[in-house]
Design a protein around this motif. Structure first.
Motif: not given
Length: 244
Positions: A142-153, A157-161, A184-186, A188-192
């Protein structure tokens, strides 16, 4: 048939000059896409496989069951074809071999696409990635920002390292390219973020070169320019230069 070895590699099925299917370990197949979308159940898929012997084709068996129409089957088959080609191009390519003796037949072939058009399509998908990264090597956190959409969340949730884009695509039952493009977009947006080596878990894909940026720069020597490469692509060692 064109066999491309590497990570993830792929098998390009050709018929009468067009590509009718691409199978790759890097992308979910048509069966996964149909079942995960809820169009059919896993039990219906298994039953259609049995019935396809009498029906003459899996496509006919699926349509005969009434859960899915011919247009929808074709759309899924074509999506799996495109995704398999993307999965092959986005990885490490070591060798291409044209196998004219193989009798392997894809389970769910599409109506087909011209090789040049397929390569152009895949090149466009690679070019469109906001932040180039490896869908096989790079593990995500996970990045430093929190996603708002269910798809991105769900992706976060699967980005465990321990999971790559490919792992997340299989875990969610989605095609590799849409998942890779969204990640890729996430990024760039610091969501991942890409997990550092100390965090990432060592899987079989570890140590391979990342997907190269499209800007000029030093390469690994195995990367292809998919916009100009003739068919079949000159990917290292090849026993033939063109399909019959």
């Amino acid at each position: 048939m064109l066999r491309v070895s590497g990570n993830a590699g792929g098998v390009f099925h050709l018929h009468e000059g067009v590509v009718v299917a691409v199978e790759s370990a890097g992308s979910p197949g048509a069966d996964t896409l149909l079942v995960s979308s809820g169009v059919i159940s896993a039990e219906e898929w298994d039953a259609a496989l049995v019935e396809s012997v009498a029906a003459g084709s899996l496509r006919d068996a699926l349509v005969a069951r009434g859960s899915v129409g011919p247009a929808e089957v074709e759309a899924v088959a074509l999506a799996a074809l495109h995704d398999g080609a993307f999965a092959t191009a986005a990885g490490d390519v070591e060798e291409c071999v044209i196998d004219t003796d193989s009798t392997d037949v894809p389970l769910l072939p599409a109506n087909g696409i011209a090789p040049a058009l397929l390569l152009e399509h895949v090149a466009g998908l690679l070019d469109a990635l906001t932040v180039p990264f490896s869908p096989y090597r790079d593990r995500l956190v996970p990045g430093r920002r929190t996603p708002s959409s269910e798809e991105r969340r769900e992706i976060v949730a699967h980005a465990t390292g321990r999971r790559s884009a490919r792992d997340i695509a299989f875990a969610t039952g989605r095609s590799l390219h849409p998942v890779t493009a969204e990640i890729s977009r996430m990024l760039g947006e610091e969501l991942l973020d890409i997990a550092p080596p100390a965090t990432a878990f060592s899987f079989s894909h570890w140590g391979l070169p990342s997907l190269r940026p499209r800007a000029p720069g030093p390469g690994s020597g195995k990367e292809l320019d998919w916009t100009t490469t003739p068919w079949p692509p000159n990917c290292g060692k090849s026993e033939r230069t063109s399909p019959e």
